[in-house]
Enzyme design. Structure first.
Site, PDB file in Angstrom:
ATOM      1  N   THR A 188      21.417  64.768  39.140  1.00 52.58           N
ATOM      2  CA  THR A 188      22.842  64.425  39.101  1.00 52.58           C
ATOM      3  C   THR A 188      23.535  64.729  40.429  1.00 52.58           C
ATOM      4  O   THR A 188      23.255  65.736  41.080  1.00 52.58           O
ATOM      5  CB  THR A 188      23.539  65.197  37.977  1.00 52.58           C
ATOM      6  OG1 THR A 188      22.915  64.870  36.734  1.00 52.58           O
ATOM      7  CG2 THR A 188      25.019  64.857  37.888  1.00 52.58           C
ATOM      8  N   PRO A 191      27.604  64.326  42.667  1.00 51.68           N
ATOM      9  CA  PRO A 191      29.050  64.303  42.405  1.00 51.68           C
ATOM     10  C   PRO A 191      29.562  62.949  41.906  1.00 51.68           C
ATOM     11  O   PRO A 191      30.440  62.888  41.058  1.00 51.68           O
ATOM     12  CB  PRO A 191      29.655  64.672  43.763  1.00 51.68           C
ATOM     13  CG  PRO A 191      28.612  65.542  44.399  1.00 51.68           C
ATOM     14  CD  PRO A 191      27.303  64.963  43.967  1.00 51.68           C
ATOM     15  N   GLY A 216      25.855  60.195  37.901  1.00 49.71           N
ATOM     16  CA  GLY A 216      25.305  60.958  36.798  1.00 49.71           C
ATOM     17  C   GLY A 216      24.379  60.094  35.973  1.00 49.71           C
ATOM     18  O   GLY A 216      23.159  60.185  36.062  1.00 49.71           O
ATOM     19  N   SER A 217      24.973  59.206  35.198  1.00 50.23           N
ATOM     20  CA  SER A 217      24.182  58.355  34.313  1.00 50.23           C
ATOM     21  C   SER A 217      23.615  57.124  35.009  1.00 50.23           C
ATOM     22  O   SER A 217      22.969  56.298  34.380  1.00 50.23           O
ATOM     23  CB  SER A 217      25.049  57.916  33.119  1.00 50.23           C
ATOM     24  OG  SER A 217      25.403  59.033  32.336  1.00 50.23           O
ATOM     25  N   ILE A 268      23.440  71.601  38.406  1.00 51.46           N
ATOM     26  CA  ILE A 268      21.997  71.801  38.314  1.00 51.46           C
ATOM     27  C   ILE A 268      21.699  73.093  37.548  1.00 51.46           C
ATOM     28  O   ILE A 268      22.000  74.197  38.017  1.00 51.46           O
ATOM     29  CB  ILE A 268      21.346  71.834  39.712  1.00 51.46           C
ATOM     30  CG1 ILE A 268      21.717  70.549  40.487  1.00 51.46           C
ATOM     31  CG2 ILE A 268      19.842  71.979  39.580  1.00 51.46           C
ATOM     32  CD1 ILE A 268      21.395  69.249  39.766  1.00 51.46           C
ATOM     33  N   GLY A 315      41.499  79.831   9.887  1.00 49.42           N
ATOM     34  CA  GLY A 315      41.957  80.537  11.083  1.00 49.42           C
ATOM     35  C   GLY A 315      40.876  81.406  11.694  1.00 49.42           C
ATOM     36  O   GLY A 315      40.803  81.570  12.920  1.00 49.42           O
ATOM     37  N   GLU A 366      21.585  65.037  29.956  1.00 48.64           N
ATOM     38  CA  GLU A 366      20.385  64.221  29.741  1.00 48.64           C
ATOM     39  C   GLU A 366      20.728  62.849  29.153  1.00 48.64           C
ATOM     40  O   GLU A 366      19.984  62.287  28.351  1.00 48.64           O
ATOM     41  CB  GLU A 366      19.351  64.971  28.893  1.00 48.64           C
ATOM     42  CG  GLU A 366      18.870  66.241  29.595  1.00 48.64           C
ATOM     43  CD  GLU A 366      17.522  66.724  29.126  1.00 48.64           C
ATOM     44  OE1 GLU A 366      16.713  65.919  28.644  1.00 48.64           O
ATOM     45  OE2 GLU A 366      17.273  67.930  29.257  1.00 48.64           O
ATOM     46  N   SER A 382      26.267  60.100  25.235  1.00 50.00           N
ATOM     47  CA  SER A 382      26.132  59.274  24.029  1.00 50.00           C
ATOM     48  C   SER A 382      26.329  57.801  24.349  1.00 50.00           C
ATOM     49  O   SER A 382      25.659  56.928  23.780  1.00 50.00           O
ATOM     50  CB  SER A 382      27.152  59.726  22.975  1.00 50.00           C
ATOM     51  OG  SER A 382      26.801  60.994  22.452  1.00 50.00           O
TER      52      SER A 382
END
Length: 385
Positions: free
Chosen positions: A127, A129, A132-133, A158, A343, A366, A369
């Protein structure tokens, strides 16, 4: 295909890990949360028990668990704070998996025995900055310089970067080839000149885990540092690594569902309102029933997917489906667990408060969704699922 250890040996291992989680890890959850650090005596015990080598082949000092067996162990680790499993995760998962899959004999002999013993921690640096995906568009580059490469770029979030002695680093080695063919996977020691680990990230949950930026400033490595010594296979290797990793995360989420259900059932039996235990009220029962049903569905999906992986060596779409369903499910179960506690569920003295924060990350790392949805839909539409 993996060669499973025999059933009796695995059962002994499973029972040992169950005792360790119940007797050592669960009682240290509050300490972990307060100190934001895994106690060193726990780390030592993990090494002594061989937990860092669960999936590393026996010929290199590990146990060599199959995906089915690993899924069972991951469910056990789901019964405690995620930070404990996170310390092991890179050695038994994404950090070492690429080396196991495609490393040369020399690379395996140099690193796997030390990874299996826990002497060495390996982190997975993918990954960035702004990436990512979509790892095919990563910007970290490795420029050829004679027989060496110079790696430059920044990796983000990381896991275990602070503890790592070795990084599996994905970097662009071909600046003309299309995305996937341009990426190579490098084995980079943490003490390499030009490599800097940033400060520990502050996160919503999972206290005790360490994630950090890792900066590479013309880090020189030999061409033999490429996993398998074959450039251009890094992206495909990363996807293969994440395949089994997603089964592990799904199994972990399944175990967390089980722990959360136990917490809400225990509280509902003992908490009284209007003269009766709240467990007697149908709206509370509905939340428990929904949670248990999602737990059973997750468990079945994980175990089937792990079986497919062991039998065929791949489970791309199935792993995405398992990870997507189980991590979304545990989010709903954690929410219900807090609701059952009322609560009290918002107070840190109850485990459900911590689990509620911790499980949120499972739907992100990883592969989010949404990325799982895209991967699943793409395969279904192609008729390959």
């Amino acid at each position: 295909m993996s060669q499973a250890i025999d059933d009796d040996t695995f059962q002994q291992l499973r029972d040992m890990i169950q005792r360790f989680v119940t007797e050592r890890l669960v009682p240290n959850e509050t300490r972990l949360e307060i100190e934001d650090e895994i106690p060193e005596e726990i780390v030592t015990e993990m090494r002594e028990l061989g937990l860092f080598g669960l999936t590393i082949p026996p010929e290199y000092g590990g146990t060599g668990l199959t995906a089915r067996q690993e899924a069972q162990i991951a469910q056990i680790f789901g019964h405690t704070a995620l930070a404990f499993r996170s310390l092991l995760a890179t050695n038994i998962g994404i950090g070492a998996r690429g080396l196991i899959f495609e490393g040369t004999d020399a690379q395996k002999e140099a690193y796997l025995p030390r990874l299996a013993s826990g002497e060495l921690i390996c982190a997975f640096a993918l990954t960035e900055p702004d990436t990512g995906s979509d790892p095919a568009n990563l910007t970290t580059k490795a420029v050829r310089d004679g027989d060496d490469y110079l790696i430059s770029g920044t990796k983000r979030y990381i896991t275990n970067a602070e503890r790592a002695g070795l990084f599996t680093v994905m970097a662009r080695t071909d600046f003309d080839a299309p995305g996937a063919d341009a990426i190579s996977a490098f084995l980079v020691p943490s003490d390499a000149p030009g490599l800097t680990v940033g400060k520990k990230d502050r996160k919503m949950g999972q206290r005790g885990t360490t994630t950090s930026d890792v900066v590479f400033d013309k880090v020189r490595v030999p061409s033999s540092a490429i996993i398998g010594e074959t450039p251009g296979r890094g992206f495909r290797l990363a996807m293969r690594v994440l395949d089994r990793g997603r089964i592990h995360i799904a199994a972990l989420a399944t175990g967390m569902c089980d722990r959360l259900i136990s917490e809400m059932v225990e509280y509902a039996k003992n908490r009284r309102q209007f003269g009766n235990p709240i467990a007697e009220y149908q709206l509370i029962q509905a939340m428990i029933a929904d949670s248990y049903t999602e737990y059973r569905a997750s468990k079945a999906l994980v175990e089937e997917t792990a079986g497919i992986y062991d039998d065929t060596g791949a489970a791309r779409t199935e792993a995405s489906a398992a990870k997507y369903f189980a991590t979304e499910a545990v989010g709903r179960v954690a929410d219900r667990a807090v609701q059952v506690h009322g609560g009290a569920g918002y107070m840190s003295e109850y485990p459900v408060e911590r689990f509620y924060r911790d499980v949120r990350l499972l739907r992100i790392y990883e592969g989010t969704s949404q990325i799982q949805q895209l991967l699943i839909a793409r395969q279904v539409l192609k008729g390959e699922a």
